[in-house]
Design a protein around this motif. Structure first.
Motif, mmCIF file in Angstrom:
data_model
loop_
_atom_site.group_PDB
_atom_site.id
_atom_site.type_symbol
_atom_site.label_atom_id
_atom_site.label_comp_id
_atom_site.label_asym_id
_atom_site.label_seq_id
_atom_site.Cartn_x
_atom_site.Cartn_y
_atom_site.Cartn_z
ATOM 1 N N GLY A 37 0.815 -1.211 0.000
ATOM 2 C CA GLY A 37 0.000 0.000 0.000
ATOM 3 C C GLY A 37 0.844 1.254 0.000
ATOM 4 N N ARG A 38 1.909 1.264 0.807
ATOM 5 C CA ARG A 38 2.786 2.433 0.812
ATOM 6 C C ARG A 38 3.493 2.588 -0.527
ATOM 7 N NH1 ARG A 38 3.512 1.161 6.421
ATOM 8 N NH2 ARG A 38 5.270 -0.219 6.025
ATOM 9 N N ALA A 39 3.988 1.484 -1.069
ATOM 10 C CA ALA A 39 4.673 1.558 -2.368
ATOM 11 C C ALA A 39 3.736 2.079 -3.445
ATOM 12 C CB ALA A 39 5.197 0.169 -2.751
ATOM 13 N N PHE A 40 2.512 1.579 -3.456
ATOM 14 C CA PHE A 40 1.546 1.973 -4.479
ATOM 15 C C PHE A 40 1.231 3.463 -4.388
ATOM 16 C CE2 PHE A 40 -2.680 2.652 -6.174
ATOM 17 C CZ PHE A 40 -2.666 1.922 -7.355
ATOM 18 N N GLN A 41 0.988 3.977 -3.173
ATOM 19 C CA GLN A 41 0.634 5.386 -3.039
ATOM 20 C C GLN A 41 1.810 6.295 -3.338
ATOM 21 O OE1 GLN A 41 -2.559 6.679 -2.504
ATOM 22 N NE2 GLN A 41 -1.401 8.445 -3.271
ATOM 23 N N MET A 42 3.002 5.891 -2.926
ATOM 24 C CA MET A 42 4.182 6.683 -3.265
ATOM 25 C C MET A 42 4.329 6.793 -4.783
ATOM 26 S SD MET A 42 6.968 5.200 -0.552
ATOM 27 C CE MET A 42 6.889 5.555 1.198
ATOM 28 N N ALA A 43 4.146 5.668 -5.476
ATOM 29 C CA ALA A 43 4.237 5.676 -6.932
ATOM 30 C C ALA A 43 3.097 6.488 -7.536
ATOM 31 C CB ALA A 43 4.220 4.247 -7.472
ATOM 32 N N ASP A 44 1.907 6.400 -6.940
ATOM 33 C CA ASP A 44 0.752 7.149 -7.445
ATOM 34 C C ASP A 44 0.995 8.648 -7.343
ATOM 35 O OD1 ASP A 44 -1.981 6.373 -8.442
ATOM 36 O OD2 ASP A 44 -2.560 7.884 -6.971
ATOM 37 N N ASP A 45 1.641 9.068 -6.265
ATOM 38 C CA ASP A 45 1.946 10.491 -6.095
ATOM 39 C C ASP A 45 2.935 10.996 -7.145
ATOM 40 O OD1 ASP A 45 0.275 10.583 -3.919
ATOM 41 O OD2 ASP A 45 1.854 10.837 -2.426
ATOM 42 N N LEU A 46 3.692 10.093 -7.729
ATOM 43 C CA LEU A 46 4.654 10.481 -8.758
ATOM 44 C C LEU A 46 4.009 10.674 -10.131
ATOM 45 C CD1 LEU A 46 7.628 8.138 -7.804
ATOM 46 C CD2 LEU A 46 7.738 10.636 -7.920
ATOM 47 N N LEU A 83 -2.388 19.433 -6.869
ATOM 48 C CA LEU A 83 -1.921 20.800 -6.661
ATOM 49 C C LEU A 83 -3.088 21.740 -6.413
ATOM 50 C CD1 LEU A 83 0.619 22.508 -6.595
ATOM 51 C CD2 LEU A 83 0.381 22.865 -9.053
ATOM 52 N N ARG A 84 -4.161 21.597 -7.208
ATOM 53 C CA ARG A 84 -5.325 22.462 -7.055
ATOM 54 C C ARG A 84 -5.944 22.327 -5.665
ATOM 55 N NH1 ARG A 84 -8.234 20.499 -10.971
ATOM 56 N NH2 ARG A 84 -9.550 19.193 -9.640
ATOM 57 N N ASN A 85 -5.877 21.107 -5.104
ATOM 58 C CA ASN A 85 -6.464 20.864 -3.795
ATOM 59 C C ASN A 85 -5.455 20.986 -2.653
ATOM 60 O OD1 ASN A 85 -9.403 19.940 -4.256
ATOM 61 N ND2 ASN A 85 -8.262 18.783 -5.792
ATOM 62 N N ALA A 86 -4.244 21.474 -2.957
ATOM 63 C CA ALA A 86 -3.187 21.648 -1.951
ATOM 64 C C ALA A 86 -2.958 20.367 -1.163
ATOM 65 C CB ALA A 86 -3.532 22.803 -1.018
ATOM 66 N N ARG A 87 -3.071 19.239 -1.859
ATOM 67 C CA ARG A 87 -2.937 17.944 -1.193
ATOM 68 C C ARG A 87 -1.464 17.621 -0.946
ATOM 69 N NH1 ARG A 87 -5.369 15.357 -4.703
ATOM 70 N NH2 ARG A 87 -7.437 15.207 -3.765
ATOM 71 N N PRO A 88 -1.103 17.234 0.270
ATOM 72 C CA PRO A 88 0.293 16.847 0.526
ATOM 73 C C PRO A 88 0.602 15.515 -0.141
ATOM 74 C CG PRO A 88 -1.073 16.423 2.466
ATOM 75 C CD PRO A 88 -1.947 17.130 1.474
ATOM 76 N N THR A 89 1.617 15.492 -0.989
ATOM 77 C CA THR A 89 2.016 14.255 -1.657
ATOM 78 C C THR A 89 3.476 13.960 -1.335
ATOM 79 O OG1 THR A 89 2.724 15.351 -3.700
ATOM 80 C CG2 THR A 89 0.396 14.702 -3.553
ATOM 81 N N PHE A 90 3.855 12.712 -1.550
ATOM 82 C CA PHE A 90 5.168 12.260 -1.107
ATOM 83 C C PHE A 90 6.320 13.049 -1.726
ATOM 84 C CE2 PHE A 90 8.447 8.716 -0.933
ATOM 85 C CZ PHE A 90 8.725 8.916 0.403
ATOM 86 N N PRO A 91 6.394 13.208 -3.060
ATOM 87 C CA PRO A 91 7.535 13.943 -3.611
ATOM 88 C C PRO A 91 7.557 15.410 -3.185
ATOM 89 C CG PRO A 91 5.943 13.423 -5.324
ATOM 90 C CD PRO A 91 5.523 12.659 -4.123
ATOM 91 N N THR A 120 13.747 11.369 -7.554
ATOM 92 C CA THR A 120 14.624 10.200 -7.449
ATOM 93 C C THR A 120 14.479 9.537 -6.089
ATOM 94 O OG1 THR A 120 16.200 11.196 -8.994
ATOM 95 C CG2 THR A 120 17.010 9.416 -7.573
ATOM 96 N N GLN A 121 14.444 10.349 -5.040
ATOM 97 C CA GLN A 121 14.301 9.794 -3.694
ATOM 98 C C GLN A 121 12.942 9.116 -3.525
ATOM 99 O OE1 GLN A 121 14.610 12.636 -0.496
ATOM 100 N NE2 GLN A 121 14.552 11.081 1.100
ATOM 101 N N ALA A 122 11.905 9.702 -4.076
ATOM 102 C CA ALA A 122 10.564 9.117 -3.950
ATOM 103 C C ALA A 122 10.485 7.767 -4.665
ATOM 104 C CB ALA A 122 9.523 10.082 -4.513
ATOM 105 N N ARG A 123 11.066 7.696 -5.857
ATOM 106 C CA ARG A 123 11.080 6.409 -6.582
ATOM 107 C C ARG A 123 11.829 5.348 -5.777
ATOM 108 N NH1 ARG A 123 12.525 9.697 -11.053
ATOM 109 N NH2 ARG A 123 10.788 10.048 -12.504
ATOM 110 N N ALA A 124 12.966 5.725 -5.218
ATOM 111 C CA ALA A 124 13.768 4.769 -4.442
ATOM 112 C C ALA A 124 12.994 4.280 -3.222
ATOM 113 C CB ALA A 124 15.084 5.414 -4.020
ATOM 114 N N ALA A 125 12.288 5.186 -2.547
ATOM 115 C CA ALA A 125 11.511 4.793 -1.372
ATOM 116 C C ALA A 125 10.382 3.852 -1.752
ATOM 117 C CB ALA A 125 10.948 6.039 -0.680
ATOM 118 N N ALA A 145 8.289 -1.847 -1.970
ATOM 119 C CA ALA A 145 7.907 -3.005 -2.777
ATOM 120 C C ALA A 145 8.790 -4.203 -2.461
ATOM 121 C CB ALA A 145 7.988 -2.661 -4.268
ATOM 122 N N ALA A 146 10.081 -3.963 -2.236
ATOM 123 C CA ALA A 146 10.995 -5.057 -1.893
ATOM 124 C C ALA A 146 10.617 -5.688 -0.554
ATOM 125 C CB ALA A 146 12.429 -4.535 -1.849
#
Length: 331
Positions: free
Chosen positions: A211-220, A238-246, A290-295, A300-301
């Motif tokens: 779930g964390r991997a999926f949402q991190m990737a979704d934020d990208l 961005l329009r909704n000022a939503r906090p995203t991982f990257p 880059t950091q977000a993709r790595a996380a 996933a691992a």
């Protein structure tokens, strides 16, 4: 995964086609039509896939899981209908959202019907050979997931309103909002199969990391894929000022000037398209992408490692593949 996805897609279409008139004359048109518009054509069917493969990995026939698995899909799609109401999004999966197509009152009713229908699928449509205790366990798991999903939505709104830049709080939020249905899918499948506690725990750990991997990737996706490919507006977060991982990672990696720019972007003081381009520059220069993709790949691992406690089966291989695909996608 393809054979299971075909089974699920065919069963979903069949169930939508069978949703004919009810005893009171309703059922065609109305809510049934709007539910069908929300459910078909289907999305990735990821959550029902996780449910079915988790059950299969612990000894259950896939054909016996389909109704309950699609109950999870109804729960998921109902939450998306309500998300689009909250966010004012007009697109979902590359086509008009339910709220854009049918209006606000109908979207709320349709989301409610989908959410409630999830429990009907588990309680009434799973095979008679499944003991009632197992059905009850799945219903309870789905109910708890639904509450967690709502808690996560409320927490996201708190983070947005407070301008919170705490990455740890963000991770707790996605563990609720996104992770809830991943956990319910994997644990629910194992419960329906009557899996031993060790297998249930392994699948729960897998789901939490997935779930964390999926949402991190979704934020990208808004920064790595166009709207036509991803099926979602790149400007919505961005329009909704939503906090995203990257964005949160960028906040902690950039300098004072960069933080001032991020604050202005999230405050909505710039046109959305200009803000998105500025944000992409900040993300790239700070190394946040880059950091977000790595996380995401690290999560996933860990998800795949949790599967080592299960027998080596086709179902386990499918779950392993889901973890890889979760972080290597464009939609």
């Amino acid at each position: 995964m393809a054979p299971t996805l075909r089974l699920l897609a065919a069963e979903l279409a069949r169930r939508c086609d069978q949703d004919g008139p009810h005893a009171d004359g309703t059922g065609t048109g109305g809510v049934a039509e709007m539910e069908r518009a929300a459910l078909l054509p289907p999305g990735k069917l990821l959550r029902p896939l996780l449910f079915t493969e988790s059950a299969a990995a612990t000894g259950m026939r896939r054909a016996d899981t389909l109704a309950a698995a699609l109950g999870v899909e109804r729960l998921h799609v109902g939450s998306l209908v309500h998300d689009d109401v909250i966010d004012g999004d007009t697109q979902r999966r590359g086509r008009p959202s339910v709220v854009a197509r049918y209006g606000l009152p109908n979207a709320i009713v349709t989301g409610d019907a989908l959410l409630i229908g999830a429990f009907r699928e588990v309680a009434a449509h799973t095979p008679a050979s499944v003991p009632d205790a197992r059905r009850l366990a799945v219903v309870q798991t789905l109910a708890e997931a639904g509450v967690d999903l709502c808690r996560g939505q409320a927490m996201e709104d708190e983070l947005r309103a407070q301008g919170d830049r705490d990455v740890d709080r963000y991770l707790r939020m996605i563990s609720l909002k996104t992770g809830a249905l991943f956990r319910a899918s994997c644990l629910g499948g194992a419960q329906l199969a009557g899996a031993p506690a060790a297998a249930q725990h392994a699948l729960t750990r897998y789901a939490e990391h997935l779930g964390r991997a999926f949402q991190m990737a979704d934020d990208l996706l808004p920064h790595t894929s166009d709207t036509a490919t991803s099926g979602k507006s790149a400007l919505s977060d961005l329009r909704n000022a939503r906090p995203t991982f990257p964005v949160l990672l960028c906040w902690h990696r950039t300098n004072e000037q960069g933080r001032a720019q991020l604050s202005a972007l999230l405050a909505g003081t710039l046109p959305a398209e200009t803000a998105m381009e500025t944000l992409r520059v900040l993300l790239r220069e700070s190394g946040a992408l880059t950091q977000a993709r790595a996380a995401a790949r690290a999560e996933a691992a860990q998800a795949k490692a949790a599967l080592d406690e299960l027998p080596a089966t086709e179902a386990r291989a499918a779950l392993h593949a889901v973890a890889d695909l979760a972080v290597d996608r464009d939609r």
